[in-house]
Design an enzyme around this catalytic site. Structure first.
Site, PDB file in Angstrom:
ATOM      1  N   ILE A 139       0.866  -1.181   0.000  1.00  0.00           N
ATOM      2  CA  ILE A 139       0.000   0.000   0.000  1.00  0.00           C
ATOM      3  C   ILE A 139       0.903   1.231   0.000  1.00  0.00           C
ATOM      4  O   ILE A 139       1.689   1.424   0.926  1.00  0.00           O
ATOM      5  CB  ILE A 139      -0.927  -0.002   1.229  1.00  0.00           C
ATOM      6  CG1 ILE A 139      -1.815  -1.247   1.217  1.00  0.00           C
ATOM      7  CG2 ILE A 139      -1.768   1.276   1.283  1.00  0.00           C
ATOM      8  CD1 ILE A 139      -2.730  -1.369   0.015  1.00  0.00           C
ATOM      9  N   HIS A 166     -13.440   4.193  12.266  1.00  0.00           N
ATOM     10  CA  HIS A 166     -14.325   5.343  12.470  1.00  0.00           C
ATOM     11  C   HIS A 166     -13.691   6.572  11.832  1.00  0.00           C
ATOM     12  O   HIS A 166     -12.462   6.747  11.874  1.00  0.00           O
ATOM     13  CB  HIS A 166     -14.646   5.561  13.954  1.00  0.00           C
ATOM     14  CG  HIS A 166     -13.561   6.157  14.801  1.00  0.00           C
ATOM     15  ND1 HIS A 166     -13.373   7.521  14.908  1.00  0.00           N
ATOM     16  CD2 HIS A 166     -12.622   5.575  15.578  1.00  0.00           C
ATOM     17  CE1 HIS A 166     -12.361   7.749  15.752  1.00  0.00           C
ATOM     18  NE2 HIS A 166     -11.884   6.601  16.155  1.00  0.00           N
ATOM     19  N   ASP A 224      -8.270   1.497  14.369  1.00  0.00           N
ATOM     20  CA  ASP A 224      -8.536   2.747  15.066  1.00  0.00           C
ATOM     21  C   ASP A 224      -7.225   3.178  15.723  1.00  0.00           C
ATOM     22  O   ASP A 224      -6.776   2.580  16.697  1.00  0.00           O
ATOM     23  CB  ASP A 224      -9.625   2.517  16.122  1.00  0.00           C
ATOM     24  CG  ASP A 224      -9.992   3.779  16.862  1.00  0.00           C
ATOM     25  OD1 ASP A 224     -10.908   3.715  17.702  1.00  0.00           O
ATOM     26  OD2 ASP A 224      -9.358   4.835  16.622  1.00  0.00           O
ATOM     27  N   ASP A 244       2.730   3.066   7.473  1.00  0.00           N
ATOM     28  CA  ASP A 244       3.049   2.254   6.285  1.00  0.00           C
ATOM     29  C   ASP A 244       2.947   0.768   6.616  1.00  0.00           C
ATOM     30  O   ASP A 244       2.301  -0.006   5.909  1.00  0.00           O
ATOM     31  CB  ASP A 244       4.466   2.598   5.807  1.00  0.00           C
ATOM     32  CG  ASP A 244       4.796   1.950   4.465  1.00  0.00           C
ATOM     33  OD1 ASP A 244       5.984   1.848   4.130  1.00  0.00           O
ATOM     34  OD2 ASP A 244       3.837   1.537   3.767  1.00  0.00           O
ATOM     35  N   ASP A 266       0.133  -1.920   5.141  1.00  0.00           N
ATOM     36  CA  ASP A 266       0.519  -3.145   4.429  1.00  0.00           C
ATOM     37  C   ASP A 266      -0.006  -4.381   5.154  1.00  0.00           C
ATOM     38  O   ASP A 266      -0.386  -5.372   4.523  1.00  0.00           O
ATOM     39  CB  ASP A 266       2.047  -3.211   4.278  1.00  0.00           C
ATOM     40  CG  ASP A 266       2.583  -2.141   3.337  1.00  0.00           C
ATOM     41  OD1 ASP A 266       3.770  -1.783   3.447  1.00  0.00           O
ATOM     42  OD2 ASP A 266       1.784  -1.635   2.502  1.00  0.00           O
ATOM     43  N   GLU A 274     -18.133   7.373  16.552  1.00  0.00           N
ATOM     44  CA  GLU A 274     -17.462   6.414  17.435  1.00  0.00           C
ATOM     45  C   GLU A 274     -17.094   7.101  18.738  1.00  0.00           C
ATOM     46  O   GLU A 274     -17.171   6.541  19.817  1.00  0.00           O
ATOM     47  CB  GLU A 274     -16.204   5.864  16.769  1.00  0.00           C
ATOM     48  CG  GLU A 274     -15.487   4.761  17.564  1.00  0.00           C
ATOM     49  CD  GLU A 274     -14.481   5.260  18.591  1.00  0.00           C
ATOM     50  OE1 GLU A 274     -14.104   6.453  18.512  1.00  0.00           O
ATOM     51  OE2 GLU A 274     -14.087   4.478  19.466  1.00  0.00           O
ATOM     52  N   GLU A 275     -16.694   8.353  18.634  1.00  0.00           N
ATOM     53  CA  GLU A 275     -16.229   9.081  19.833  1.00  0.00           C
ATOM     54  C   GLU A 275     -17.361   9.340  20.825  1.00  0.00           C
ATOM     55  O   GLU A 275     -17.104   9.694  21.964  1.00  0.00           O
ATOM     56  CB  GLU A 275     -15.547  10.394  19.429  1.00  0.00           C
ATOM     57  CG  GLU A 275     -14.345  10.237  18.522  1.00  0.00           C
ATOM     58  CD  GLU A 275     -13.125   9.623  19.205  1.00  0.00           C
ATOM     59  OE1 GLU A 275     -13.222   9.213  20.373  1.00  0.00           O
ATOM     60  OE2 GLU A 275     -12.059   9.558  18.551  1.00  0.00           O
ATOM     61  N   ASP A 331      -6.323   9.748  15.146  1.00  0.00           N
ATOM     62  CA  ASP A 331      -7.563   9.177  15.700  1.00  0.00           C
ATOM     63  C   ASP A 331      -8.778   9.808  15.038  1.00  0.00           C
ATOM     64  O   ASP A 331      -9.328  10.797  15.546  1.00  0.00           O
ATOM     65  CB  ASP A 331      -7.616   9.393  17.219  1.00  0.00           C
ATOM     66  CG  ASP A 331      -8.863   8.768  17.831  1.00  0.00           C
ATOM     67  OD1 ASP A 331      -9.231   9.194  18.940  1.00  0.00           O
ATOM     68  OD2 ASP A 331      -9.477   7.908  17.176  1.00  0.00           O
TER      69      ASP A 331
HETATM   70  N1  DTR Z   1     -11.260   4.480  21.952  1.00  0.00           N
HETATM   71  C1  DTR Z   1     -10.522   4.843  20.754  1.00  0.00           C
HETATM   72  C2  DTR Z   1      -9.037   4.793  20.940  1.00  0.00           C
HETATM   73  C3  DTR Z   1      -8.574   3.633  21.733  1.00  0.00           C
HETATM   74  C4  DTR Z   1      -8.132   3.654  23.005  1.00  0.00           C
HETATM   75  N2  DTR Z   1      -7.729   2.376  23.375  1.00  0.00           N
HETATM   76  C5  DTR Z   1      -7.930   1.573  22.315  1.00  0.00           C
HETATM   77  C6  DTR Z   1      -7.700   0.221  22.166  1.00  0.00           C
HETATM   78  C7  DTR Z   1      -8.033  -0.381  20.958  1.00  0.00           C
HETATM   79  C8  DTR Z   1      -8.611   0.377  19.921  1.00  0.00           C
HETATM   80  C9  DTR Z   1      -8.832   1.759  20.068  1.00  0.00           C
HETATM   81  C10 DTR Z   1      -8.479   2.329  21.277  1.00  0.00           C
HETATM   82  C11 DTR Z   1     -10.864   6.241  20.333  1.00  0.00           C
HETATM   83  O1  DTR Z   1     -10.654   7.159  21.126  1.00  0.00           O
HETATM   84  O2  DTR Z   1     -11.326   6.385  19.202  1.00  0.00           O
HETATM   85 ZN    ZN Z   2     -10.811   8.826  19.928  1.00  0.00          ZN
HETATM   86 ZN    ZN Z   3     -10.484   6.253  17.536  1.00  0.00          ZN
END
Ligand code: DTR
Ligand code: ZN
Ligand code: ZN
Ligand code: CA
Length: 442
Positions: free
Chosen positions: A47, A128, A203, A305, A309, A174-175, A140
């Site tokens: 990729i 997300h 994520d 990267d 991949d 998602e948040e 994020d």
């Molecule tokens: N909750 C997700 C970020 C996050 C924090 N710990 C983990 C573990 C596994 C996947 C994601 C996460 C967010 O803030 O979007």
């Molecule tokens: Zn987040």
């Molecule tokens: Zn997240």
């Protein structure tokens, strides 16, 4: 119900009520660590990180032009969805926007299907696309969103035609608590859930002080990612604190095999981790987690990267044909389940996986119920969608012991994969018993 004074025997104390653990729904056998990767896996493309970064630049521009974020309910989120959708439409995907409401605002999930493959075996990849309101959310979760977008575009460029059907998803809100992905799973009919062979979640996969974490959920998916990183000599760790913290959670709760990758958030990198991965010990994997500084400068290109991949490797590997178990495969539950005397129905489950299409018209249901007056018992088979098939009616005159029989059921209208249940009810006072074992033979 009254009957001639029954022979009364004291049955052993109710057997353990614990139901057997469901048979793990197997995701297709990927390249195991002992076997060399298959040709399909070797064909997984690299990729281009430059392409992934271009998507991140676009998402950054969108945030900058829309109040500095891409959060649910804000213009920046819808602009992000429109950007991703346009790329996929141009690449030949069948896309759909799924809307929902959360906190008084309209949310959007983008679902993109790649035409072809067995639609009764769907391999899903998801990320997300929303950020928090505090910032542009480039790590994020622009990182996961951009990586699966570029993987989808690589599928198109390769005109890839795997055995399984490929679906990609970008989740909203998602948040706010995995609102979009929960909405998607809840909207899925039971039969459609059973068609999802696996869900891969990404994520935060480009953290500036990166770790290389693999979700420890479905063993086949986990091993696939481990195989990839072993192939490039990068040690991995199990993602332990992720349970329930991202969009794989609703899929896992629905019994769908899940897995994924994570490069770390606000937790601190230990000295031992810095030793094996580089970076800075005593510092968070992502110091800009949920902050305004989560910009396009907040990405480690090497980690992004490698993760991208690894995603392609997993999509190519896990979408290969699964060799279905030979017919005559038995799915059995041997855990005792007490049947309350003249009481509520009880159930015992078996999880069927790895099949394709529907169950046979001559599905064999083997039953072994210990009981001292079998005329008390009503026995049903429940298909994964809840449809009931009567196996045995009660019969007040049948005072014989036990129900040990094999029934043939026309289950051809039922999806084979999923959780099947045996339901037993004792509908007359005195005499009682327990489910000793039962099995389905496909
Ligand atoms: N909750 C997700 C970020 C996050 C924090 N710990 C983990 C573990 C596994 C996947 C994601 C996460 C967010 O803030 O979007
Ligand atoms: Zn987040
Ligand atoms: Zn997240
Ligand atoms: Ca009874």
């Amino acid at each position: 119900m009254t009957r001639p004074a029954p022979r009364r025997t004291a049955l052993a104390a109710a057997a353990s009520l614990a139901l057997a653990a469901l048979l793990a729904a197997a995701v297709p056998a990927a390249a195991s660590s002992s076997a060399a990767p298959s040709a399909a896996v070797l064909a997984a493309p690299d990729i281009p990180i430059a392409n992934v970064k271009t998507h991140l630049t676009q998402l950054q521009s969108i945030a900058t032009a829309n109040g500095g974020n891409r959060a649910h309910g804000k213009a920046g989120y819808k602009a992000s969805i429109d950007y991703v959708k346009a790329k996929l439409d141009a690449a030949g995907f069948t896309t759909a926007l799924q809307t929902f409401t959360s906190s008084g605002a309209t949310g959007y999930n983008l679902i993109a299907d790649w035409p072809g493959g067995d639609t009764s075996q769907v391999l899903m990849s998801g990320s997300h696309l929303d950020s928090v309101t505090a910032g542009p959310g480039i790590n994020d979760n622009g990182s996961g969103s951009a990586a699966i977008l570029e993987t989808a575009l690589a599928v198109s460029r390769a005109a890839f035609q795997p055995a399984k059907h490929l679906r990609f998803a970008w989740w909203g809100a998602e948040e706010l608590g995995m609102v979009g992905s929960k909405y998607y799973v809840n909207q899925l009919a039971t039969a459609d859930r059973a068609k999802i062979a696996g869900y891969l979640n990404f994520d935060m996969i480009g953290s500036p002080n990166p770790g290389y974490f693999v979700y420890d959920d479905d063993p086949t998916i986990e091993q696939t990612f481990k195989d990839y990183y072993a192939g490039i000599s990068i040690p991995t760790e199990i993602e332990t604190e992720g349970d329930g913290r991202s969009d794989h959670a609703p899929f896992k709760s629905a019994g769908i095999p899940v897995g994924g990758l994570f490069s770390g958030a606000d937790y601190t990198k230990t000295a031992a981790q810095a030793q094996k991965w580089g970076g800075t010990s005593g510092q968070a994997f992502d110091r800009c987690y949920h902050a305004s500084c989560d910009t396009s400068a907040n990405i480690n290109d090497t980690a992004l990267d490698r993760s991208s991949d690894a995603i392609a490797y997993a999509v190519w590997s896990l979408s290969a044909a699964t060799t279905p178990p030979p017919t005559g495969t038995v799915f059995e539950n041997t855990t005792d389940v007490a049947v309350p005397d003249n009481g509520a129905a009880v159930t015992s489950s078996v999880a069927v996986a790895g099949r394709t299409g529907n169950a046979p018209s001559t599905l064999k249901v083997g039953v072994d119920i210990k009981h001292t007056y079998r005329g008390d018992l009503v026995v049903d088979l429940l298909a994964p969608d809840g449809s009931a098939y009567r196996l045995k009616n009660s019969s007040s005159g049948d005072s014989a012991d036990n129900v040990i029989a094999t029934y043939t059921v026309n289950a051809s209208s039922e999806a084979a994969n999923g959780t099947w249940k045996l339901r037993v009810q004792d509908i007359a006072a005195q005499d009682t018993g327990y489910i000793d074992s039962w099995k389905l033979t496909f």
